[in-house]
Enzyme design. Structure first.
Site, PDB file in Angstrom:
ATOM      1  N   GLU A   1       0.833  -1.209   0.000  1.00  0.00           N
ATOM      2  CA  GLU A   1       0.000   0.000   0.000  1.00  0.00           C
ATOM      3  C   GLU A   1       0.869   1.262   0.000  1.00  0.00           C
ATOM      4  O   GLU A   1       0.600   2.215  -0.727  1.00  0.00           O
ATOM      5  CB  GLU A   1      -0.935   0.014   1.222  1.00  0.00           C
ATOM      6  CG  GLU A   1      -2.001  -1.066   1.201  1.00  0.00           C
ATOM      7  CD  GLU A   1      -3.037  -0.877   0.095  1.00  0.00           C
ATOM      8  OE1 GLU A   1      -3.218   0.241  -0.391  1.00  0.00           O
ATOM      9  OE2 GLU A   1      -3.661  -1.895  -0.284  1.00  0.00           O
TER      10      GLU A   1
ATOM     11  N   ASN B   1       1.239   3.941  -3.122  1.00  0.00           N
ATOM     12  CA  ASN B   1       0.949   5.368  -2.943  1.00  0.00           C
ATOM     13  C   ASN B   1       2.073   6.246  -3.503  1.00  0.00           C
ATOM     14  O   ASN B   1       1.803   7.280  -4.123  1.00  0.00           O
ATOM     15  CB  ASN B   1       0.736   5.688  -1.464  1.00  0.00           C
ATOM     16  CG  ASN B   1      -0.661   5.342  -0.999  1.00  0.00           C
ATOM     17  OD1 ASN B   1      -1.511   4.972  -1.790  1.00  0.00           O
ATOM     18  ND2 ASN B   1      -0.888   5.452   0.295  1.00  0.00           N
TER      19      ASN B   1
ATOM     20  N   ARG C   1      -9.714   4.334  -7.042  1.00  0.00           N
ATOM     21  CA  ARG C   1      -9.047   4.042  -5.778  1.00  0.00           C
ATOM     22  C   ARG C   1     -10.135   3.993  -4.706  1.00  0.00           C
ATOM     23  O   ARG C   1     -11.137   4.707  -4.807  1.00  0.00           O
ATOM     24  CB  ARG C   1      -8.018   5.117  -5.390  1.00  0.00           C
ATOM     25  CG  ARG C   1      -7.092   5.625  -6.455  1.00  0.00           C
ATOM     26  CD  ARG C   1      -6.232   4.607  -7.125  1.00  0.00           C
ATOM     27  NE  ARG C   1      -5.607   3.623  -6.263  1.00  0.00           N
ATOM     28  CZ  ARG C   1      -4.913   2.601  -6.734  1.00  0.00           C
ATOM     29  NH1 ARG C   1      -4.782   2.421  -8.034  1.00  0.00           N
ATOM     30  NH2 ARG C   1      -4.354   1.749  -5.923  1.00  0.00           N
TER      31      ARG C   1
HETATM   32  N1  LIG Z   1       3.126   9.088  -1.165  1.00  0.00           N
HETATM   33  C1  LIG Z   1       2.109   9.941  -1.359  1.00  0.00           C
HETATM   34  N2  LIG Z   1       2.319  11.110  -2.027  1.00  0.00           N
HETATM   35  C2  LIG Z   1       1.292  11.994  -2.231  1.00  0.00           C
HETATM   36  N3  LIG Z   1       0.022  11.788  -1.795  1.00  0.00           N
HETATM   37  C3  LIG Z   1      -0.241  10.647  -1.133  1.00  0.00           C
HETATM   38  C4  LIG Z   1       0.770   9.669  -0.877  1.00  0.00           C
HETATM   39  N4  LIG Z   1       0.219   8.657  -0.184  1.00  0.00           N
HETATM   40  C5  LIG Z   1      -1.068   8.984  -0.019  1.00  0.00           C
HETATM   41  N5  LIG Z   1      -1.365  10.176  -0.588  1.00  0.00           N
HETATM   42  C6  LIG Z   1      -2.686  10.864  -0.557  1.00  0.00           C
HETATM   43  O1  LIG Z   1      -3.466  10.286   0.477  1.00  0.00           O
HETATM   44  C7  LIG Z   1      -4.715   9.804  -0.060  1.00  0.00           C
HETATM   45  C8  LIG Z   1      -5.144   8.574   0.724  1.00  0.00           C
HETATM   46  O2  LIG Z   1      -4.253   7.484   0.493  1.00  0.00           O
HETATM   47  P1  LIG Z   1      -4.819   5.999   0.616  1.00  0.00           P
HETATM   48  O3  LIG Z   1      -3.725   5.054   0.303  1.00  0.00           O
HETATM   49  O4  LIG Z   1      -5.507   5.853   1.945  1.00  0.00           O
HETATM   50  O5  LIG Z   1      -5.963   5.929  -0.494  1.00  0.00           O
HETATM   51  P2  LIG Z   1      -5.812   5.843  -2.091  1.00  0.00           P
HETATM   52  O6  LIG Z   1      -4.394   5.561  -2.463  1.00  0.00           O
HETATM   53  O7  LIG Z   1      -6.423   7.064  -2.680  1.00  0.00           O
HETATM   54  O8  LIG Z   1      -6.717   4.589  -2.433  1.00  0.00           O
HETATM   55  P3  LIG Z   1      -6.298   3.032  -2.249  1.00  0.00           P
HETATM   56  O9  LIG Z   1      -5.042   2.985  -1.449  1.00  0.00           O
HETATM   57  O10 LIG Z   1      -7.450   2.414  -1.510  1.00  0.00           O
HETATM   58  O11 LIG Z   1      -6.150   2.518  -3.639  1.00  0.00           O
HETATM   59  C9  LIG Z   1      -4.430   9.568  -1.529  1.00  0.00           C
HETATM   60  O12 LIG Z   1      -5.624   9.613  -2.307  1.00  0.00           O
HETATM   61  C10 LIG Z   1      -3.474  10.724  -1.860  1.00  0.00           C
HETATM   62  O13 LIG Z   1      -4.179  11.918  -2.074  1.00  0.00           O
HETATM   63 MG   LIG Z   2      -3.315   4.052  -1.572  1.00  0.00          MG
END
Ligand SMILES: Nc1ncnc2c1ncn2[C@@H]1O[C@H](COP(=O)(O)OP(=O)(O)OP(=O)(O)O)[C@@H](O)[C@H]1O
Ligand SMILES: [Mg+2]
Length: 155
Positions: free
Chosen positions: A54, A58, A112
């Site tokens: 995960e 990200n 997502r």
């Molecule tokens: N490394 C990162 N750099 C920039 N923004 C990030 C990063 N990690 C997370 N985010 C932000 O935090 C939000 C939430 O992350 P999260 O992993 O909970 O959900 P997601 O990636 O949108 O969906 P999923 O992980 O369920 O596919 C993301 O939509 C993004 O906006």
């Molecule tokens: Mg994510």
């Protein structure tokens, strides 16, 4: 204590790779190899690998979006406590509290589910997010490994 006995109690590895999505698998395998020395249960292994997937996903999808950048993963252990730090130098997160909320995603159109941070928090003992917009994001997760085995030995 001699050098080899010290290894396994307290040690650290660091790898850097490019933000291609197939490197999520690379990060999972490196994590599994590092954890093997901590005598993990299958459940602990799967939990940490899921959290690593995960966090790396990200970095790939949000941190660097359409460009290729560097992701650094550092794994360390201290008497069974595993620390995983995953860092990118991508776009960063403006509102960390909001990003950590279950079901929050900044990319609903890309299908997502917004559950990545929630999974990391659930599968690990703790998770810390540090981020600066325009500079990047660091996720640090900790989990005690092998507790159950220790408990069994004591009884
Ligand atoms: N490394 C990162 N750099 C920039 N923004 C990030 C990063 N990690 C997370 N985010 C932000 O935090 C939000 C939430 O992350 P999260 O992993 O909970 O959900 P997601 O990636 O949108 O969906 P999923 O992980 O369920 O596919 C993301 O939509 C993004 O906006
Ligand atoms: Mg994510």
């Amino acid at each position: 204590m001699d050098k080899e006995k010290q290894a396994g109690l307290q040690e650290k590895v660091r790898v850097e790779f490019e933000s291609y999505s197939h490197n999520e698998q690379f990060a999972r395998v490196v994590t599994a190899v590092f954890m093997a020395r901590l005598n993990p249960t299958m459940e602990e292994l799967e939990d940490v690998k899921t959290a690593v997937s995960e966090a790396v996903t990200n970095c790939v999808i949000h941190g660097y979006e359409d460009r290729i950048g560097t992701i650094r993963m550092e794994l360390s252990c201290d008497h069974g406590q595993l620390t995983v730090e995953i860092k990118d130098w991508g776009m960063g997160i403006g509102n960390i509290d909001q990003a950590r909320e279950p079901l929050y995603t900044s990319k609903p159109s890309r299908e997502r589910s917004g559950m990545g941070f929630t999974f990391m928090e659930t599968f690990m003992d703790s998770m810390e997010v540090r981020s600066v917009v325009g500079e990047g994001t660091t996720v640090t997760m900790k989990k005690q490994i092998g507790n159950k085995i220790l408990e069994k030995k004591v009884v």
